[in-house]
Design a protein around this motif. Structure first.
Motif, mmCIF file in Angstrom:
data_model
loop_
_atom_site.group_PDB
_atom_site.id
_atom_site.type_symbol
_atom_site.label_atom_id
_atom_site.label_comp_id
_atom_site.label_asym_id
_atom_site.label_seq_id
_atom_site.Cartn_x
_atom_site.Cartn_y
_atom_site.Cartn_z
ATOM 1 N N SER B 38 1.044 -1.225 -0.002
ATOM 2 C CA SER B 38 -0.416 -0.276 0.215
ATOM 3 C C SER B 38 0.620 1.165 -0.018
ATOM 4 C CB SER B 38 -0.599 0.005 1.664
ATOM 5 O OG SER B 38 -1.388 -1.384 1.360
ATOM 6 N N CYS B 39 1.990 1.120 0.193
ATOM 7 C CA CYS B 39 2.785 2.612 0.671
ATOM 8 C C CYS B 39 3.413 3.304 -0.683
ATOM 9 C CB CYS B 39 4.208 1.913 1.822
ATOM 10 S SG CYS B 39 5.423 3.617 2.265
ATOM 11 N N PRO B 40 3.301 4.342 -0.661
ATOM 12 C CA PRO B 40 3.525 5.367 -1.880
ATOM 13 C C PRO B 40 4.947 5.251 -2.328
ATOM 14 C CG PRO B 40 2.395 6.494 -0.154
ATOM 15 C CD PRO B 40 2.138 5.800 0.674
ATOM 16 N N CYS B 74 8.823 7.823 6.088
ATOM 17 C CA CYS B 74 7.430 6.925 6.419
ATOM 18 C C CYS B 74 6.596 9.179 6.492
ATOM 19 C CB CYS B 74 6.584 6.790 7.703
ATOM 20 S SG CYS B 74 5.222 7.027 7.717
ATOM 21 N N SER B 75 5.488 8.248 5.259
ATOM 22 C CA SER B 75 5.065 10.071 4.843
ATOM 23 C C SER B 75 3.161 9.973 5.756
ATOM 24 C CB SER B 75 4.969 10.491 3.916
ATOM 25 O OG SER B 75 3.419 10.077 3.263
ATOM 26 N N TYR B 78 -1.382 6.868 6.264
ATOM 27 C CA TYR B 78 -2.158 6.138 7.212
ATOM 28 C C TYR B 78 -2.403 4.812 5.898
ATOM 29 C CZ TYR B 78 -2.242 7.919 11.097
ATOM 30 O OH TYR B 78 -1.722 8.768 12.344
ATOM 31 N N ALA B 79 -2.185 4.661 4.554
ATOM 32 C CA ALA B 79 -3.033 4.100 3.569
ATOM 33 C C ALA B 79 -2.401 2.139 4.515
ATOM 34 C CB ALA B 79 -1.751 4.311 2.407
ATOM 35 N N CYS B 80 -0.852 2.394 4.752
ATOM 36 C CA CYS B 80 -1.105 0.589 5.142
ATOM 37 C C CYS B 80 -1.423 0.552 6.567
ATOM 38 C CB CYS B 80 0.642 1.258 5.875
ATOM 39 S SG CYS B 80 1.180 1.994 6.316
ATOM 40 N N LEU B 94 5.145 2.364 13.394
ATOM 41 C CA LEU B 94 6.371 3.394 12.653
ATOM 42 C C LEU B 94 6.925 4.640 13.294
ATOM 43 C CD1 LEU B 94 5.434 2.415 9.114
ATOM 44 C CD2 LEU B 94 6.756 1.552 10.022
HETATM 45 S S1 SF4 Z 1 2.015 5.611 6.523
HETATM 46 FE FE1 SF4 Z 1 2.109 3.883 5.845
HETATM 47 S S2 SF4 Z 1 1.577 3.600 3.376
HETATM 48 FE FE2 SF4 Z 1 2.435 5.628 4.478
HETATM 49 S S3 SF4 Z 1 4.156 6.267 4.025
HETATM 50 FE FE3 SF4 Z 1 3.730 5.230 6.280
HETATM 51 S S4 SF4 Z 1 4.530 3.405 6.483
HETATM 52 FE FE4 SF4 Z 1 3.871 4.265 3.683
#
Ligand code: SF4
Ligand code: SF4
Ligand code: SF4
Lengths: 286, 193
Positions: B38-40, B74-75, B78-80, B94
């Motif tokens: 899922s991670c961009p 990590c940006s 919240y997709a993951c 994380l």
């Molecule tokens: S929140 Fe999850 S999906 Fe989004 S950048 Fe961080 S690790 Fe990747």
């Protein structure tokens, strides 16, 4: 309809046009906004939970004293305030601890809503459609939701996290065309701009590419951080890839305001970095 | 060939630290890899892999995880988090890990190359001082930290555009409730000791 308005730091600064258009549109739609007196920063993407939860809770307590629910146009603020609210409401002991930290008395009686939610679900699209004076024919928009307005869905709550519709529906109500594209809930990279600029620009570029492929002539956003990435950083993205982009990025309140017959100046459309004037002239406004 | 992981070198208490720092559900992970797909950020750079970070943490590879530059990428999208079938709360896990790294960095136990904790520190200091963000100062510090004096100067035209459009305040706004803000920072600071 009356709300405690939480502008957040960006709307008092670099996202000035979002603040202006929010106030103008709300006035037009009969939403009374009373700015939360003496609000403080929610902690944004920078502060970690241990700091941003009490910082946010102080704002919740201020709204409770006013007897009003909070409306926030910034998706980051919306996320931070909602998250703090959820945690404090769900746990009596935690609430006491937070109240001790803020030297306050928050009882958990406030709701936090995003402005998009209020306009689409409280004012309602029927009323919006009725108030449209200038149908925006010729505008081909892609709706950009980004992250925090829909995720985590247990916090954001009001729309589908994979294929949200509220902004789509609102764009259609203005008479503009709303185009399907692949990146409506992808991340703009805003959270990485400070410490990993090249990644952030790459992420924003993917959204712009997708918007262009769809044949749009503007992107519509609901958050100042997304706007920074797609509008303010657009020239940086252009020079990084050696391309010219020239794709206006409007706040949804600016688009809606135009349809409601509000003026270009009133909506702060002269303050966007990528000028939307050519687009507006092409549809007979400005 | 990569080196084998020697479990004798690991720290089994690392997982408990993560749990306490906000990553309560880390052990729920069953390694399906949904977070990673899922991670961009992963899409841009394969070295960034949330599942791998979690797996290493569960194995107790504290030093390797905390001293890695990767964990700061990590940006916070919240997709993951949204997609994880086990409600691990990936983004929060994380985040807990970077919080621990920041603390260990402050105590001098590890050296952090990423600018992220220092940039966040600049932001937090402004909130501590005014209760709100003072953007122009944040931007200036940011440019200076990430790109040096040349960066600060090269960002001036951008700043000027913002200023001309009336978007940059030259003076900070200090809120009235500074006592409460100071109290929050004091208690958070004491809790972290
Ligand atoms: S929140 Fe999850 S999906 Fe989004 S950048 Fe961080 S690790 Fe990747
Ligand atoms: S997110 Fe933003 S801009 Fe929004 S209040 Fe919080 S910090 Fe300030
Ligand atoms: S999605 Fe959840 S369960 Fe699957 S690997 Fe990632 S953290 Fe583990």
């Amino acid at each position: 309809m009356k709300f405690a308005y939480y502008p957040g730091c960006y709307l008092h600064g670099t996202a000035l046009e979002y603040d202006m258009s929010t106030r103008a549109v709300c006035r037009k739609l009969g939403i009374e906004l009373i700015e939360l007196d003496d609000w403080n920063c929610c902690g944004a993407v920078e502060a970690n939970n241990s700091l941003s939860i009490p910082l946010s809770a102080r704002n919740l307590a201020l709204a409770e004293r006013m007897g009003l629910n909070i409306v926030a146009p910034c998706s980051v603020c919306f996320h931070k305030l909602s998250k703090a609210n959820k945690m404090v409401k769900g746990d009596e002991k935690f609430r006491k601890k937070i109240n001790e930290m803020i030297d306050g008395q928050y009882q958990g009686g406030v709701e936090v809503r995003h402005l998009l939610d209020i306009i689409v679900n409280e004012v309602g699209l029927e009323r919006v459609s009725k108030d449209v004076k200038v149908p925006l024919e010729g505008v081909k928009a892609v709706p950009y939701y980004g992250c925090l307005i829909v995720r985590p869905s247990e916090i954001a709550k009001f729309d589908d996290p994979e294929d949200p519709q509220s902004l789509d529906d609102l764009i259609k109500a203005t008479g503009a065309e709303c185009l399907p594209y692949s990146h409506k809930v992808s991340c703009c990279g805003g959270g990485l701009l400070a410490n990993k600029e090249d990644f952030a620009l790459d992420m924003a570029k993917k959204i712009i590419d997708s918007a262009k492929r769809a044949g749009s002539n503007c992107i519509v956003v609901t958050c100042p951080l997304c706007h920074t990435m797609l509008d303010f950083q657009q020239s940086n993205i252009g020079s990084r890839y050696g391309i010219t982009i020239d794709l206006p990025v409007l706040y949804f309140t600016q688009l809606l305001g135009l349809a409601l017959g509000l003026g270009v100046k009133e909506l702060g459309l002269d303050k966007n970095i990528v000028s939307p004037m050519k687009l507006l002239e092409s549809i007979g406004i400005g | 060939m990569t080196e084998a992981i020697r479990l004798t070198d690991t720290d089994p208490r690392f997982v408990d630290e993560i749990k306490k720092a906000g990553g309560e559900n880390i052990l729920m992970c069953y390694q399906c890899g949904t977070c990673t797909s899922s991670c961009p950020v992963r899409e841009i750079d394969e070295r960034y892999d949330p599942l791998k970070i979690i797996r290493m943490a569960v194995l107790g590879m504290k030093k390797e995880v905390l001293s890695s530059d990767i964990i700061w990428l990590c940006s916070r999208c919240y997709a993951c988090y949204e997609h994880c079938p086990q409600s691990v709360g990936v983004t929060e896990v994380l985040h807990a890990i970077t919080n621990i790294a920041e603390k260990e960095g402050k105590e001098g136990n590890i050296r952090i190359k990423s600018l992220k904790p220092r940039l966040d520190g600049v932001f937090n200091d402004l909130i501590r001082k005014y209760g709100r963000l003072f953007e122009i100062k944040f931007f200036a510090h940011h440019a200076l930290l990430s790109k040096g004096v040349v960066g600060l100067l090269s960002s001036a035209p951008d700043g000027f555009v913002m200023f001309r459009k009336g978007k940059l305040r030259l003076l900070p706004h200090k809120i009235k409730g500074m006592k409460q803000i100071e109290r929050i920072f004091k208690i958070v600071g004491a809790n972290e000791k």
